[in-house]
Design a protein around this motif. Structure first.
Motif, short mmCIF file in Angstrom:
data_model
loop_
_atom_site.label_atom_id
_atom_site.label_comp_id
_atom_site.label_asym_id
_atom_site.label_seq_id
_atom_site.Cartn_x
_atom_site.Cartn_y
_atom_site.Cartn_z
N LEU A 329 1.29 -5.06 5.79
CA LEU A 329 1.87 -5.54 4.53
C LEU A 329 0.90 -5.33 3.37
O LEU A 329 1.29 -4.90 2.27
CB LEU A 329 2.24 -7.02 4.65
CG LEU A 329 2.82 -7.69 3.39
CD1 LEU A 329 4.12 -7.01 2.96
CD2 LEU A 329 3.05 -9.18 3.64
N ALA A 330 -0.39 -5.62 3.60
CA ALA A 330 -1.40 -5.43 2.56
C ALA A 330 -1.47 -3.96 2.13
O ALA A 330 -1.58 -3.66 0.93
CB ALA A 330 -2.77 -5.89 3.07
N ILE A 331 -1.37 -3.05 3.09
CA ILE A 331 -1.40 -1.61 2.79
C ILE A 331 -0.20 -1.23 1.93
O ILE A 331 -0.33 -0.46 0.96
CB ILE A 331 -1.44 -0.79 4.09
CG1 ILE A 331 -2.81 -0.95 4.77
CG2 ILE A 331 -1.15 0.69 3.82
CD1 ILE A 331 -2.88 -0.35 6.15
N ARG A 332 0.96 -1.75 2.26
CA ARG A 332 2.16 -1.46 1.45
C ARG A 332 2.01 -1.98 0.02
O ARG A 332 2.47 -1.35 -0.93
CB ARG A 332 3.39 -2.10 2.09
CG ARG A 332 3.83 -1.44 3.39
CD ARG A 332 4.96 -2.24 4.03
NE ARG A 332 6.10 -2.38 3.14
CZ ARG A 332 6.99 -3.37 3.21
NH1 ARG A 332 6.85 -4.32 4.14
NH2 ARG A 332 8.00 -3.41 2.37
N CYS A 333 1.34 -3.12 -0.13
CA CYS A 333 1.19 -3.73 -1.46
C CYS A 333 0.30 -2.91 -2.39
O CYS A 333 0.46 -2.98 -3.62
CB CYS A 333 0.63 -5.14 -1.34
SG CYS A 333 1.78 -6.37 -0.68
N VAL A 334 -0.65 -2.15 -1.83
CA VAL A 334 -1.60 -1.42 -2.69
C VAL A 334 -1.32 0.08 -2.71
O VAL A 334 -2.20 0.88 -3.03
CB VAL A 334 -3.06 -1.68 -2.26
CG1 VAL A 334 -3.41 -3.16 -2.39
CG2 VAL A 334 -3.33 -1.20 -0.83
N LYS A 335 -0.09 0.47 -2.42
CA LYS A 335 0.29 1.87 -2.52
C LYS A 335 0.03 2.38 -3.94
O LYS A 335 0.20 1.65 -4.93
CB LYS A 335 1.77 2.05 -2.18
CG LYS A 335 2.13 1.78 -0.72
CD LYS A 335 1.94 3.02 0.11
CE LYS A 335 2.55 2.86 1.50
NZ LYS A 335 2.43 4.08 2.30
N ASN A 337 1.72 4.65 -5.62
CA ASN A 337 3.00 4.71 -6.34
C ASN A 337 3.62 3.31 -6.35
O ASN A 337 3.98 2.77 -5.30
CB ASN A 337 3.95 5.68 -5.64
CG ASN A 337 5.28 5.83 -6.36
OD1 ASN A 337 5.57 5.11 -7.32
ND2 ASN A 337 6.09 6.75 -5.90
N PRO A 338 3.78 2.70 -7.52
CA PRO A 338 4.31 1.33 -7.57
C PRO A 338 5.71 1.21 -6.98
O PRO A 338 6.09 0.14 -6.49
CB PRO A 338 4.30 1.00 -9.08
CG PRO A 338 4.18 2.29 -9.78
CD PRO A 338 3.43 3.20 -8.87
N GLU A 339 6.48 2.29 -7.01
CA GLU A 339 7.83 2.25 -6.46
C GLU A 339 7.82 2.05 -4.94
O GLU A 339 8.80 1.60 -4.36
CB GLU A 339 8.58 3.55 -6.80
CG GLU A 339 8.81 3.76 -8.29
CD GLU A 339 9.62 2.64 -8.93
OE1 GLU A 339 10.58 2.19 -8.28
OE2 GLU A 339 9.27 2.20 -10.04
#
Length: 358
Positions: A329-335, A337-339
């Motif tokens: 989840l943390a990795i997804r949050c700091v992608k 590309n904000p989309e």
């Protein structure tokens, strides 16, 4: 209500003209407290107090003398952290925020007023630090809030400070969920989405039961109706917690807060400061690629697997299934590309799902 932040200069000009023509000076001598009250937006605060009309969590205007007495003249024995002082007012323990910034800038004074206004709008949420009011009779406004007995989350987080108060994984996961709920409310609780812009462990306070309280709304900004973003100055932020698009083109969206929350998750998972995580991650990458990398962001275009390996090697002790799910989840949050980042509502929902893992 948000238009109040934009008419400060007009209000100041009106007050200046009123003082200039001597009308007030004729009737009574102007005290420094009265002058500061007017210059710091006292009339606007009175409008705010009136607008609550006894509803929700009304705030009040404290006098300079009242807070001096409440804090025993800001005795150092009552100093907690980041300018917060412990005080007692009408048999209630309170927090008083007294920041010394000289000369005081209008920008900072505006942030103090905004902190009170936004927190008052959000005060129904149990994970937002409730404002009780402020004092505008001083050169720099003083903020008064409910007492957070345990101080800042940053006091309990980091491996170099491990001790009896070091938070367990179960407590960290609960606190992360509470703050995700608070930020979700910030984004969805009013007609205009409000972006916090300063989500970090220092701005998360803990009450006596270690319940999380989101604080410091002075940098927050609202997205105009019908818009998806707002362009604004970056102001002062912590290394590693600023989204790439905000750093590069000064653009802020709800996904800006998601990125900052992701940085908090990295600290919660590892017990390391983001600044140290950046050094460790990119020193390894520099060795692998035989070049110097000096990156201020947790994620770059092609290092997701490197970040995943780093987290797996550095997460704290706890429920492995929960930890690894939270790392993803943390990795997804700091992608980059904000989309590609989840919304805060999705983050909060996922954290509650993770909490149910046995």
């Amino acid at each position: 209500m948000w238009s109040w932040f934009r008419i400060h200069k007009k209000e100041k000009k009106k007050i200046h003209n009123f003082l200039e023509n001597g009308a007030l000076l004729v009737e009574e001598s102007i005290t420094s407290e009265k002058r500061h009250f007017l210059e710091n937006g006292g009339l606007l605060l009175e409008e705010l107090i009136t607008s609550f009309n006894g509803r929700s969590n009304p705030i009040r205007s404290f006098s300079k003398k009242e807070l001096k007495r409440a804090t025993d003249n800001y005795n150092q024995d009552g100093f907690l952290h980041q300018g917060w002082y412990k005080g007692t007012y009408e048999d209630r323990v309170i927090l008083v925020k007294k920041i010394r910034q000289y000369p005081p800038s209008q920008e900072y004074i505006g942030q103090c007023i905004k902190d009170v206004v936004v927190a008052s709008q959000m005060s129904n949420h149990k994970n937002v630090l409730k404002p009780l009011g402020c004092c505008l009779e001083t050169e720099i406004p003083l903020l008064v809030c409910e007492f957070a007995a345990r101080g800042s989350l940053s006091d309990y987080m980091y491996e170099e400070e491990i001790g009896p108060s070091y938070l367990s994984w179960e407590s960290r996961l609960r606190i992360a969920t509470e703050i995700a709920d608070a930020v979700t409310y910030l984004h969805n609780g009013t007609s205009k989405s409000i972006i916090h812009r300063a989500i970090n462990c220092r701005n998360i306070l803990l009450d006596e039961h270690y319940v999380a309280k989101l604080s410091n709304f002075g940098h927050s900004i609202s997205i105009p109706l019908g818009e998806t973003h707002v362009d604004a100055d970056l102001s002062t932020f912590y290394t590693g917690s600023v989204a790439p698009e905000s750093k590069r083109i000064r653009r802020f969206t709800e996904k800006t807060d998601v990125y900052s929350f992701g940085a908090v998750l990295f600290e919660i998972l590892t017990g390391k400061r983001v600044s140290n995580i950046l050094k460790e991650v990119y020193s390894v990458l520099a060795e692998k690629r035989c070049q110097l990398l000096n990156c201020k962001f947790l994620m770059i275009e092609d290092n997701e697997e490197d970040i995943r390996v780093y987290l797996k090697a550095n997460i704290i002790t706890g429920n492995t299934e929960q930890l690894m799910a939270c790392a993803e989840l943390a990795i997804r949050c700091v992608k980059v590309n904000p989309e590609e980042r989840p919304s805060m509502m999705e983050v909060a929902k996922e954290l509650r799902r993770i909490t149910r893992f046995q």
